[in-house]
Design a protein around this motif. Structure first.
Motif, short mmCIF file in Angstrom:
data_model
loop_
_atom_site.label_atom_id
_atom_site.label_comp_id
_atom_site.label_asym_id
_atom_site.label_seq_id
_atom_site.Cartn_x
_atom_site.Cartn_y
_atom_site.Cartn_z
N LEU A 1 0.84 -1.20 0.00
CA LEU A 1 0.00 0.00 0.00
C LEU A 1 0.87 1.25 0.00
O LEU A 1 0.66 2.18 -0.78
CB LEU A 1 -0.91 -0.02 1.23
CG LEU A 1 -2.18 0.80 1.15
CD1 LEU A 1 -3.10 0.23 0.08
CD2 LEU A 1 -2.90 0.82 2.51
N GLU A 2 1.88 1.23 0.85
CA GLU A 2 2.80 2.36 0.93
C GLU A 2 3.48 2.63 -0.40
O GLU A 2 3.69 3.77 -0.80
CB GLU A 2 3.89 2.10 1.99
CG GLU A 2 3.42 2.25 3.42
CD GLU A 2 4.48 1.71 4.39
OE1 GLU A 2 5.66 1.59 3.99
OE2 GLU A 2 4.11 1.38 5.54
N LEU A 3 3.86 1.54 -1.09
CA LEU A 3 4.60 1.69 -2.34
C LEU A 3 3.68 1.87 -3.55
O LEU A 3 4.16 2.07 -4.66
CB LEU A 3 5.48 0.46 -2.57
CG LEU A 3 6.60 0.20 -1.55
CD1 LEU A 3 7.28 -1.13 -1.86
CD2 LEU A 3 7.62 1.34 -1.59
N MET B 1 18.08 2.21 -8.12
CA MET B 1 17.06 1.28 -7.64
C MET B 1 17.09 1.15 -6.13
O MET B 1 16.12 1.05 -5.45
CB MET B 1 17.31 -0.10 -8.25
CG MET B 1 16.22 -1.08 -7.94
SD MET B 1 15.49 -1.72 -9.47
CE MET B 1 14.83 -0.28 -10.24
N SER B 2 18.30 1.19 -5.56
CA SER B 2 18.41 1.08 -4.11
C SER B 2 18.60 2.44 -3.47
O SER B 2 19.37 3.26 -3.95
CB SER B 2 19.61 0.20 -3.77
OG SER B 2 19.92 0.31 -2.40
N TYR C 1 25.38 -4.22 2.86
CA TYR C 1 24.03 -3.70 2.71
C TYR C 1 23.07 -4.44 3.60
O TYR C 1 23.19 -5.63 3.81
CB TYR C 1 23.58 -3.77 1.24
CG TYR C 1 24.00 -2.52 0.53
CD1 TYR C 1 25.34 -2.34 0.21
CD2 TYR C 1 23.12 -1.49 0.30
CE1 TYR C 1 25.77 -1.17 -0.37
CE2 TYR C 1 23.54 -0.31 -0.28
CZ TYR C 1 24.87 -0.14 -0.61
OH TYR C 1 25.29 1.02 -1.15
N PRO C 2 22.11 -3.69 4.14
CA PRO C 2 21.16 -4.31 5.05
C PRO C 2 20.25 -5.30 4.33
O PRO C 2 20.00 -5.15 3.14
CB PRO C 2 20.35 -3.13 5.59
CG PRO C 2 20.48 -2.07 4.57
CD PRO C 2 21.83 -2.25 3.96
N GLN C 3 19.80 -6.27 5.08
CA GLN C 3 18.84 -7.25 4.54
C GLN C 3 17.57 -6.53 4.10
O GLN C 3 17.10 -5.62 4.76
CB GLN C 3 18.52 -8.26 5.65
CG GLN C 3 17.21 -8.99 5.50
CD GLN C 3 17.28 -10.07 4.43
OE1 GLN C 3 18.27 -10.76 4.31
NE2 GLN C 3 16.22 -10.21 3.66
N HIS C 4 17.07 -6.94 2.97
CA HIS C 4 15.83 -6.34 2.48
C HIS C 4 15.16 -7.31 1.53
O HIS C 4 15.73 -8.33 1.17
CB HIS C 4 16.14 -5.02 1.79
CG HIS C 4 17.06 -5.19 0.63
ND1 HIS C 4 18.42 -5.06 0.76
CD2 HIS C 4 16.83 -5.54 -0.64
CE1 HIS C 4 18.98 -5.30 -0.40
NE2 HIS C 4 18.05 -5.60 -1.28
N GLU D 1 13.08 -2.44 -3.89
CA GLU D 1 13.52 -2.94 -2.60
C GLU D 1 12.68 -2.34 -1.47
O GLU D 1 12.23 -1.21 -1.57
CB GLU D 1 14.98 -2.57 -2.35
CG GLU D 1 15.91 -3.17 -3.38
CD GLU D 1 17.37 -2.81 -3.08
OE1 GLU D 1 17.63 -2.06 -2.13
OE2 GLU D 1 18.23 -3.28 -3.83
N PHE D 2 12.52 -3.11 -0.43
CA PHE D 2 11.92 -2.54 0.77
C PHE D 2 12.53 -3.26 1.97
O PHE D 2 13.03 -4.38 1.85
CB PHE D 2 10.40 -2.67 0.76
CG PHE D 2 9.91 -4.08 0.94
CD1 PHE D 2 9.80 -4.92 -0.15
CD2 PHE D 2 9.57 -4.56 2.19
CE1 PHE D 2 9.35 -6.22 0.00
CE2 PHE D 2 9.12 -5.86 2.36
CZ PHE D 2 9.00 -6.69 1.27
N ARG D 3 12.50 -2.59 3.07
CA ARG D 3 13.15 -3.16 4.24
C ARG D 3 12.12 -3.27 5.34
O ARG D 3 11.33 -2.35 5.56
CB ARG D 3 14.26 -2.22 4.66
CG ARG D 3 15.27 -2.88 5.53
CD ARG D 3 16.46 -1.96 5.63
NE ARG D 3 17.12 -2.10 6.92
CZ ARG D 3 17.96 -1.21 7.41
NH1 ARG D 3 18.21 -0.11 6.72
NH2 ARG D 3 18.52 -1.40 8.57
N ASN D 4 12.12 -4.39 6.01
CA ASN D 4 11.17 -4.56 7.09
C ASN D 4 11.72 -5.55 8.11
O ASN D 4 11.83 -6.75 7.83
CB ASN D 4 9.83 -5.05 6.53
CG ASN D 4 8.76 -5.05 7.59
OD1 ASN D 4 8.83 -5.81 8.55
ND2 ASN D 4 7.79 -4.17 7.45
N GLU D 5 12.08 -5.03 9.26
CA GLU D 5 12.69 -5.89 10.28
C GLU D 5 11.71 -6.91 10.84
O GLU D 5 12.10 -7.97 11.28
CB GLU D 5 13.24 -5.06 11.45
CG GLU D 5 14.44 -4.18 11.10
CD GLU D 5 13.98 -2.84 10.57
OE1 GLU D 5 12.75 -2.59 10.56
OE2 GLU D 5 14.84 -2.04 10.14
#
Lengths: 165, 165
Positions: free
Chosen positions: A131-133, B1-2, B100-103, B116-120
């Motif tokens: 949704l955000e994207l 892209m990133s 680079y962080p996990q994503h 890409e998106f990141r979400n812990e």
DNA sequence: ATGAGTGCAAAAAGTTTGCACCGCT
DNA sequence: AGCGGTGCAAACTTTTTGCACTCAT
């Protein structure tokens, strides 16, 4: 492999497929029916080669060719009856996507086994991020990689057995 | 892209790779160095064919063969410098896995773009599920499929343009 | 008859590999 | 010298496709 109970299975996969094909002016031929039945005869994950092998000997007097298996599996995917879940041994692995709840997999790097697990939170998070994207999400594929419980402790087990002899 | 910032990049990828190779009694040859530099020259996702194409014209007087690119990319993956993130156009898509962080990624079915998106939370959930299953997790690969924001509304945009002509 | 569907074999497409030669240490 | 490494081409694997024939309506 799966410990999920079927749900929403009001109509047999064959019928569901027939309906889908009809919307495209196509028919549920004998070959297609044989393939669908074979695929839905159990709930295991499968790849194209396995199905081809299983149908190598004639079923109902017909042997289905590899080409037709490929063509039919592609259509089953379009119909939403099956979906790709992972890639193992350089092949796409499929599973039923009809009558079963959404779930994801752990893949063991040693024995290649797929372990299903279900978690609504993940889907919910993805919905939110989509949704955000502004992304119109149709589904997802999540593979967790590592070593499964069984493969993680084979030395200890072997040791134990030896001790008992 | 990133839009992620690099982190933990104390050592250049070339050095990291050299160290890895050393532990196996192998060398960072000129070819391997050229490949690593090319791959880490930007942070875009890439596939083997792209790298082969970019290295088709000699770099530093050397042209690197397709076979060597395949062999080196496999080693870079083993070294943990890159990882497969998705499959698009029947090819494995790679990205940097160093500094680079996990994503995870959204993949557009129309334009094939990776977002890409990141979400812990997702990683945390997986850790928890892995623990429950006794699975020793090493990582995961999550692809969300659908239509990206740009592709979701092209008719409107085209219409707009025509109106202005 | 007509158009969908199939089997077969050939062709793609991506990736791996055998082998002879090259080059670093 | 010796072993790792490379390029090339052939081989391999999985998947797709062209084509002639078949089948159902």
């Amino acid at each position: 492999m799966s410990d999920f109970a079927p749900q929403n299975v009001a109509v047999a996969p064959e019928e569901k497929f027939r309906e889908f094909l009809a919307t495209r002016g196509k028919r549920l031929t004998q070959e297609r029916e044989i393939i669908v039945r074979e695929i839905f005869s159990d709930h295991e994950h499968f790849d194209v080669d396995e199905i081809v092998a299983r149908l190598d000997k004639p079923q109902d007097g017909r042997r289905v060719s590899r080409a037709t298996v490929y063509r039919t599996i592609a259509q089953l995917e379009e119909a939403g009856l099956i979906r790709k879940v992972a890639r193992a041994n350089d092949r796409e692995v499929y599973e039923h996507d009809y009558g079963y709840p959404q779930h994801d997999h752990f893949i063991c790097a040693k024995c290649n086994s797929l372990t299903e697990f279900r978690n609504e939170e993940i889907s919910a998070i993805l919905e939110r991020v989509a949704l955000e994207l502004g992304f119109r999400m149709s589904g997802h594929r999540l593979e967790a990689h590592g070593i499964c419980a069984t493969c993680a402790k084979p030395p200890a087990r072997r040791h134990h057995k030896l001790d008992m002899i």
